[in-house]
Structures are given as structure tokens and as C-alpha cells.
Design a protein around this motif. Structure first.
Motif, PDB file in Angstrom:
ATOM      1  N   THR A  25       0.811  -1.223   0.000  1.00 52.81           N
ATOM      2  CA  THR A  25       0.000   0.000   0.000  1.00 52.81           C
ATOM      3  C   THR A  25       0.839   1.266   0.000  1.00 52.81           C
ATOM      4  N   GLY A  26       2.123   1.147   0.369  1.00 52.39           N
ATOM      5  CA  GLY A  26       2.980   2.313   0.491  1.00 52.39           C
ATOM      6  C   GLY A  26       2.753   3.088   1.781  1.00 52.39           C
ATOM      7  N   GLN A  27       1.884   2.581   2.660  1.00 52.32           N
ATOM      8  CA  GLN A  27       1.585   3.253   3.917  1.00 52.32           C
ATOM      9  C   GLN A  27       2.402   2.651   5.049  1.00 52.32           C
ATOM     10  N   HIS A  28       2.612   3.464   6.073  1.00 52.10           N
ATOM     11  CA  HIS A  28       3.270   2.991   7.286  1.00 52.10           C
ATOM     12  C   HIS A  28       2.216   2.533   8.280  1.00 52.10           C
ATOM     13  N   ILE A  29       2.509   1.457   8.960  1.00 55.76           N
ATOM     14  CA  ILE A  29       1.644   0.936  10.015  1.00 55.76           C
ATOM     15  C   ILE A  29       2.476   0.906  11.281  1.00 55.76           C
ATOM     16  N   ASN A  30       1.868   1.378  12.360  1.00 62.55           N
ATOM     17  CA  ASN A  30       2.564   1.309  13.638  1.00 62.55           C
ATOM     18  C   ASN A  30       1.656   0.679  14.682  1.00 62.55           C
ATOM     19  N   LEU A  31       2.240   0.341  15.800  1.00 59.99           N
ATOM     20  CA  LEU A  31       1.494  -0.343  16.859  1.00 59.99           C
ATOM     21  C   LEU A  31       0.286   0.474  17.300  1.00 59.99           C
ATOM     22  N   ASN A  32       0.413   1.790  17.310  1.00 62.04           N
ATOM     23  CA  ASN A  32      -0.676   2.642  17.787  1.00 62.04           C
ATOM     24  C   ASN A  32      -1.857   2.740  16.829  1.00 62.04           C
ATOM     25  N   ASN A  33      -1.650   2.480  15.526  1.00 57.70           N
ATOM     26  CA  ASN A  33      -2.789   2.600  14.618  1.00 57.70           C
ATOM     27  C   ASN A  33      -3.396   1.254  14.248  1.00 57.70           C
ATOM     28  N   LEU A  34      -3.028   0.198  14.973  1.00 58.62           N
ATOM     29  CA  LEU A  34      -3.677  -1.098  14.800  1.00 58.62           C
ATOM     30  C   LEU A  34      -4.937  -1.121  15.650  1.00 58.62           C
ATOM     31  N   ASN A  35      -5.810  -2.063  15.362  1.00 57.85           N
ATOM     32  CA  ASN A  35      -7.068  -2.163  16.102  1.00 57.85           C
ATOM     33  C   ASN A  35      -7.220  -3.567  16.687  1.00 57.85           C
ATOM     34  N   PRO A  36      -6.423  -3.899  17.710  1.00 56.37           N
ATOM     35  CA  PRO A  36      -6.513  -5.241  18.284  1.00 56.37           C
ATOM     36  C   PRO A  36      -7.662  -5.350  19.292  1.00 56.37           C
ATOM     37  N   GLU A  37      -8.893  -5.461  18.795  1.00 56.64           N
ATOM     38  CA  GLU A  37     -10.065  -5.533  19.671  1.00 56.64           C
ATOM     39  C   GLU A  37      -9.923  -6.637  20.715  1.00 56.64           C
ATOM     40  N   ARG A  38      -9.454  -7.801  20.277  1.00 48.23           N
ATOM     41  CA  ARG A  38      -9.346  -8.958  21.186  1.00 48.23           C
ATOM     42  C   ARG A  38      -7.908  -9.447  21.324  1.00 48.23           C
ATOM     43  N   GLY A  39      -7.025  -8.998  20.419  1.00 48.65           N
ATOM     44  CA  GLY A  39      -5.635  -9.425  20.473  1.00 48.65           C
ATOM     45  C   GLY A  39      -4.890  -9.046  19.215  1.00 48.65           C
ATOM     46  N   LEU A  40      -3.601  -9.357  19.216  1.00 45.45           N
ATOM     47  CA  LEU A  40      -2.721  -9.025  18.102  1.00 45.45           C
ATOM     48  C   LEU A  40      -1.760 -10.186  17.872  1.00 45.45           C
ATOM     49  N   LEU A  41      -1.687 -10.653  16.639  1.00 46.35           N
ATOM     50  CA  LEU A  41      -0.725 -11.677  16.252  1.00 46.35           C
ATOM     51  C   LEU A  41       0.310 -11.029  15.344  1.00 46.35           C
ATOM     52  N   ILE A  42       1.578 -11.119  15.762  1.00 41.84           N
ATOM     53  CA  ILE A  42       2.691 -10.634  14.950  1.00 41.84           C
ATOM     54  C   ILE A  42       3.514 -11.843  14.523  1.00 41.84           C
ATOM     55  N   MET A  43       3.683 -11.988  13.210  1.00 40.21           N
ATOM     56  CA  MET A  43       4.427 -13.117  12.650  1.00 40.21           C
ATOM     57  C   MET A  43       5.658 -12.593  11.929  1.00 40.21           C
ATOM     58  N   PHE A  44       6.822 -13.084  12.287  1.00 40.80           N
ATOM     59  CA  PHE A  44       8.036 -12.750  11.552  1.00 40.80           C
ATOM     60  C   PHE A  44       8.226 -13.844  10.508  1.00 40.80           C
ATOM     61  N   ILE A  45       8.119 -13.437   9.242  1.00 36.00           N
ATOM     62  CA  ILE A  45       8.216 -14.379   8.126  1.00 36.00           C
ATOM     63  C   ILE A  45       9.115 -13.745   7.062  1.00 36.00           C
ATOM     64  N   CYS A  46       9.311 -14.444   5.968  1.00 33.29           N
ATOM     65  CA  CYS A  46      10.010 -13.882   4.815  1.00 33.29           C
ATOM     66  C   CYS A  46       9.591 -14.671   3.589  1.00 33.29           C
ATOM     67  N   ASN A  47      10.065 -14.278   2.441  1.00 33.04           N
ATOM     68  CA  ASN A  47       9.670 -14.944   1.198  1.00 33.04           C
ATOM     69  C   ASN A  47      10.494 -16.180   0.878  1.00 33.04           C
ATOM     70  N   HIS A  48      11.787 -16.183   1.224  1.00 29.76           N
ATOM     71  CA  HIS A  48      12.659 -17.244   0.706  1.00 29.76           C
ATOM     72  C   HIS A  48      12.811 -18.456   1.625  1.00 29.76           C
ATOM     73  N   CYS A  49      12.459 -18.359   2.881  1.00 29.93           N
ATOM     74  CA  CYS A  49      12.689 -19.431   3.853  1.00 29.93           C
ATOM     75  C   CYS A  49      11.846 -20.669   3.549  1.00 29.93           C
ATOM     76  N   PRO A  50      12.462 -21.846   3.471  1.00 30.21           N
ATOM     77  CA  PRO A  50      11.692 -23.070   3.204  1.00 30.21           C
ATOM     78  C   PRO A  50      10.688 -23.397   4.308  1.00 30.21           C
ATOM     79  N   PHE A  51      10.949 -22.974   5.540  1.00 27.77           N
ATOM     80  CA  PHE A  51      10.005 -23.226   6.632  1.00 27.77           C
ATOM     81  C   PHE A  51       8.752 -22.377   6.465  1.00 27.77           C
ATOM     82  N   VAL A  52       8.910 -21.145   6.011  1.00 31.88           N
ATOM     83  CA  VAL A  52       7.762 -20.278   5.752  1.00 31.88           C
ATOM     84  C   VAL A  52       7.029 -20.759   4.508  1.00 31.88           C
TER      85      VAL A  52
END
Length: 181
Positions: A25-52
Motif C-alpha cells: 500500500t505504500g503506507q506505514h503501520i505502527n502499533l498505535n494505529n492497529l485495532n486489536p479488539e481482542r488481540g494481536l498476532l505478529i508473525m516474523f516471516i520472509c519470502n525465501h525461507c523453506p520453513f515459511v
């Protein structure tokens, strides 16, 4: 590929602030502008990793299944994109995940979360306190275990049901984060 486990930081740890680019989207997202009504899941992933890559379709399904649950889901790629161009913002923008996929160019977010591998999962409650850190499930590339997401889904379902965190949490295993030299 070096097998690297999650660091398994303390439950109850607060979510760290971040401000990251969403290449789609070209937009920045920060912790303060998220809307975790019930919770927040943060996943560290990447494109090239065989596990991902092994769980990529299941990650997409997870995002779809929990879209209206009140748990905000985001993914972050923190790998050095100079050494691993497949993990850079132009390639990230081609992914069609049903959640934001953010680029951590400085690697500050990965350091703040003590992320060690891809994939690495961090589930926070409504107060942004850690309730789960660990594996998606027991499936690994080359194993005979089906990809179900059962460990992470169980943690998310417990959070939604107002139940305490899982007593047993197994570390995720994957490729190490590709740190800059």
C-alpha cells in the motif's frame, strides 16, 4: 539453512512499538494505529525461507479464518534484503496475504521483539501482553506431519475464549533472521 528456535521471551511481555512500511500500500503501520479488539498476532516471516514456504498456504488460511475474530494479524519481514533480495519490499508486495506484510528495513522491530527465526509467532492479548510465542504446528519441510497450525490456532482460540495461555508452548523452528553485517 541453520535450524534456529524461537527465543521464548516471557509471557506477559508488552508488545514493542514499531512503525513499518507496508510495500503493498505504500503506507506505514505502527502499533498505535492497529485495532486489536481482542488481540494481536505478529508473525516474523520472509519470502525465501523453506520453513515459511512450507506453511504459506496455511498462513493465508489462518488470516482468512480469523479476519472477523477481533485478533489483528500482521506479518513482518526483517531479513537483510541486500543479501536476500527475495525478501525485499518489491517481492513482498507480490504476496497476496489477507493481512499487512510489513518491511523492517532497519531490523529494529525484529530486535525489539527478540525474533530469532522465520517463522516466529507472537500473540498478544487486548492489553498487548504476550500470551503465546512458539510454533505454528509440528510440521516441518520434509516431515510427514500435516500443516494444520494447531498450536497457534489453539492459542488464538484460548485467547478469544478468555482462557489462560497454554501451559506448554513449543518454540518455533526455522531459518535464522538474516541480520545485516
Amino acid at each position: 539453512m541453520a535450524l534456529t528456535p524461537s527465543n521464548m521471551i516471557d509471557l506477559g511481555s508488552p508488545a514493542a512499538p514499531f512503525d513499518l512500511l507496508d510495500p503493498r500500500t505504500g503506507q506505514h503501520i505502527n502499533l498505535n494505529n492497529l485495532n486489536p479488539e481482542r488481540g494481536l498476532l505478529i508473525m516474523f516471516i520472509c519470502n525465501h525461507c523453506p520453513f515459511v514456504k512450507h506453511i504459506e498456504h496455511a498462513l493465508t488460511q489462518l488470516g482468512k479464518d480469523y479476519t472477523n475474530s477481533g485478533i489483528q494479524i500482521i506479518a513482518i519481514s526483517s531479513n537483510d534484503a541486500v543479501a536476500h533480495p527475495d525478501d525485499g519490499p518489491q517481492q513482498m508486495a507480490k504476496k497476496n496475504y489477507p493481512f499487512p506484510y510489513l518491511y523492517d528495513e532497519t531490523q529494529d522491530a525484529a530486535k525489539a521483539y527478540d525474533a530469532a527465526c522465520t517463522p516466529d509467532f507472537f500473540l498478544y492479548d487486548q492489553q498487548l501482553k504476550l500470551t503465546y510465542r512458539g510454533q505454528f504446528d509440528s510440521a516441518r519441510p520434509g516431515s510427514d506431519q500435516p500443516v494444520t497450525g494447531e498450536d497457534l490456532r489453539a492459542a488464538m482460540d484460548r485467547l478469544l475464549a478468555g482462557q489462560p495461555p497454554l501451559a506448554e508452548q513449543k518454540p518455533s523452528i526455522g531459518c535464522n533472521i538474516k541480520w545485516r553485517n
